[in-house]
Motif scaffolding. Sequence first.
Motif, short mmCIF file in Angstrom:
data_model
loop_
_atom_site.label_atom_id
_atom_site.label_comp_id
_atom_site.label_asym_id
_atom_site.label_seq_id
_atom_site.Cartn_x
_atom_site.Cartn_y
_atom_site.Cartn_z
N PRO A 114 4.25 2.86 -10.28
CA PRO A 114 5.64 2.40 -10.18
C PRO A 114 5.73 0.88 -10.14
CG PRO A 114 5.18 4.14 -8.58
CD PRO A 114 3.86 3.72 -9.15
N TYR A 115 6.94 0.40 -10.37
CA TYR A 115 7.17 -1.04 -10.46
C TYR A 115 6.91 -1.71 -9.12
CZ TYR A 115 9.62 -5.49 -11.01
OH TYR A 115 9.94 -6.83 -11.02
N GLU A 116 7.21 -1.05 -8.01
CA GLU A 116 7.09 -1.67 -6.69
C GLU A 116 5.69 -1.50 -6.09
OE1 GLU A 116 10.18 0.03 -4.37
OE2 GLU A 116 11.73 -1.25 -5.21
N VAL A 117 4.75 -1.07 -6.87
CA VAL A 117 3.38 -0.89 -6.40
C VAL A 117 2.49 -1.88 -7.14
CG1 VAL A 117 1.41 0.69 -6.24
CG2 VAL A 117 3.73 1.53 -5.81
N ARG A 118 1.64 -2.53 -6.40
CA ARG A 118 0.71 -3.50 -6.99
C ARG A 118 -0.71 -3.11 -6.59
NH1 ARG A 118 -1.45 -8.35 -5.05
NH2 ARG A 118 -0.17 -8.12 -3.16
N MET A 119 -1.58 -2.95 -7.59
CA MET A 119 -2.97 -2.60 -7.34
C MET A 119 -3.81 -3.87 -7.29
SD MET A 119 -3.70 0.86 -9.53
CE MET A 119 -3.33 0.03 -11.08
N THR A 120 -4.72 -3.92 -6.32
CA THR A 120 -5.60 -5.08 -6.17
C THR A 120 -7.04 -4.76 -6.54
OG1 THR A 120 -5.93 -4.55 -3.83
CG2 THR A 120 -4.15 -6.08 -4.38
N THR A 121 -7.43 -3.49 -6.42
CA THR A 121 -8.82 -3.11 -6.70
C THR A 121 -8.83 -1.76 -7.40
OG1 THR A 121 -9.60 -4.25 -4.72
CG2 THR A 121 -11.10 -2.67 -5.72
N LYS A 154 5.79 -1.80 -1.82
CA LYS A 154 6.87 -2.47 -1.07
C LYS A 154 7.47 -1.57 0.00
CE LYS A 154 8.22 -5.81 -4.62
NZ LYS A 154 9.34 -6.35 -5.44
N SER A 155 7.31 -0.26 -0.18
CA SER A 155 7.82 0.67 0.81
C SER A 155 6.97 1.93 0.79
CB SER A 155 9.29 1.02 0.53
OG SER A 155 9.40 1.69 -0.72
N PHE A 156 7.13 2.74 1.85
CA PHE A 156 6.39 4.00 1.92
C PHE A 156 6.85 4.94 0.82
CE2 PHE A 156 5.29 8.16 3.77
CZ PHE A 156 3.94 7.95 3.98
N GLU A 157 8.11 4.89 0.46
CA GLU A 157 8.61 5.73 -0.63
C GLU A 157 7.96 5.36 -1.96
OE1 GLU A 157 10.40 8.61 -2.70
OE2 GLU A 157 10.41 8.40 -0.50
N SER A 158 7.72 4.07 -2.17
CA SER A 158 7.03 3.65 -3.40
C SER A 158 5.60 4.17 -3.43
CB SER A 158 7.03 2.12 -3.49
OG SER A 158 8.34 1.62 -3.54
N PHE A 159 4.97 4.17 -2.24
CA PHE A 159 3.61 4.71 -2.15
C PHE A 159 3.61 6.20 -2.48
CE2 PHE A 159 0.51 6.81 0.75
CZ PHE A 159 -0.64 6.48 0.05
N SER A 187 7.85 -3.57 5.88
CA SER A 187 7.94 -2.25 5.22
C SER A 187 6.87 -2.07 4.16
CB SER A 187 9.32 -2.10 4.57
OG SER A 187 9.52 -3.11 3.57
N GLU A 188 6.09 -3.11 3.91
CA GLU A 188 5.05 -3.04 2.88
C GLU A 188 3.89 -2.16 3.37
OE1 GLU A 188 2.15 -6.34 1.42
OE2 GLU A 188 3.97 -6.48 0.20
N VAL A 189 3.35 -1.36 2.48
CA VAL A 189 2.27 -0.43 2.79
C VAL A 189 1.03 -0.84 1.99
CG1 VAL A 189 1.49 1.96 2.74
CG2 VAL A 189 3.89 1.44 3.21
N THR A 190 -0.07 -1.07 2.69
CA THR A 190 -1.36 -1.27 2.02
C THR A 190 -2.09 0.07 2.03
OG1 THR A 190 -2.43 -1.95 4.08
CG2 THR A 190 -1.50 -3.68 2.69
N PHE A 191 -2.70 0.42 0.92
CA PHE A 191 -3.26 1.76 0.80
C PHE A 191 -4.58 1.73 0.04
CE2 PHE A 191 -0.61 0.98 -2.91
CZ PHE A 191 -1.43 1.37 -3.96
N GLN A 192 -5.27 2.86 0.16
CA GLN A 192 -6.46 3.14 -0.64
C GLN A 192 -6.40 4.60 -1.05
OE1 GLN A 192 -10.24 2.46 1.25
NE2 GLN A 192 -11.43 3.27 -0.46
N LEU A 193 -6.47 4.86 -2.33
CA LEU A 193 -6.41 6.22 -2.87
C LEU A 193 -7.69 6.54 -3.63
CD1 LEU A 193 -2.79 6.51 -4.35
CD2 LEU A 193 -3.67 7.66 -2.32
N ARG A 194 -8.03 7.81 -3.61
CA ARG A 194 -9.16 8.27 -4.41
C ARG A 194 -8.73 9.48 -5.22
NH1 ARG A 194 -15.06 9.02 -1.89
NH2 ARG A 194 -14.77 6.77 -1.90
N PHE A 195 -9.14 9.52 -6.48
CA PHE A 195 -8.76 10.65 -7.34
C PHE A 195 -9.80 10.80 -8.44
CE2 PHE A 195 -6.41 6.79 -8.48
CZ PHE A 195 -6.90 6.54 -9.74
#
Length: 236
Positions: A114-121, A154-159, A187-195
Motif C-alpha cells: 500500500p501507499y502508506e507502507v514503506r519497506m526498509t529491508t 503510517k497506521s495499524f490499518e495500513s499494516f 500511530s506509525e507501526v514498525t513491523f517485520q513480516l515473513r512469507f
Amino acid sequence: MRPLDLNLASRPFRNNVPIWTAHGVVLAAVVAFSIWNAHTAIDATRKLDALQADLGSVERRLGDLDRREDEAIKGARVFDPKTMQIQADKANDIILRRGLSWTRLFNTLEDVVPYEVRMTTVRPVYGTGPARSGGPHDTVFEGTVPVDIEGSAKSFESFLELERALIVDPHFANVEPVRNETPPGSSEVTFQLRFLYDPDGRLAGEHPEIPHVLEAARKAEEEGGEAPPSALKDLR
C-alpha cells in the motif's frame, strides 16, 4: 652262352617294393601326425597358460575392487548423513540465492504494498531447508523462497492492509508477522513480516481458508481486485 632257366635260390623270387613303399607312407604319416600332435599340445599349453594368466589378472582385479569397496564403505562411515544433508541444503541455498530475480521480487512487492507502507529491508531467508507452501497439501514448489521484510506503516490499518494484500496474492503464502511495534505517542507501526515467495505465482490454491483470508478476499472483490480461488469458492 645260354641263360639258365633254373632258379637256384632257396626261395621263390618276390617283389617287396610295394610293401616297403606302404611302410614308408605309413611311417611318414605317423611322423607327420606326431609333429602335428606335438604342435597342437604346445599351442594348447601356451593358450592354457595365457588363460590362467588372465584368470589370475581377473582375480587380482576382483580383489582390488573388494579392497576399494571396503575402503569406500569405511570412508563413508566417517561422514554423518545429517551433516552432509546440511551441507547439501547450504549448497542448494547458494544456488537458489544466485537464481533469485530481485527485479521480479521488487516488482511484485510494488504491486501489493500500500501507499502508506514503506519497506526498509527485503531479504530472502536461506538455510531453512525446502520451502513448503503450508497449504492444505503442504506442497513443495521448486524456486519458492522464504522472505523477510521490514518497514513501517503510517497506521495499524495500513499494516493490516499490507498483510491482506500479501495473503490474497498468488505469489505469496504463509504470511506471518514476526514483530510489530508502535512507538508511544505515534500511530506509525514498525513491523517485520515473513512469507513464502513464488516468482511463478503458484501459491493461489495454497492460502488457508480462515476468516481473515475470506475477509481479505471479500474486500479485494469490493475494490475490483481478484481474490485467490481458495477464498472465492467459499464466498459463492
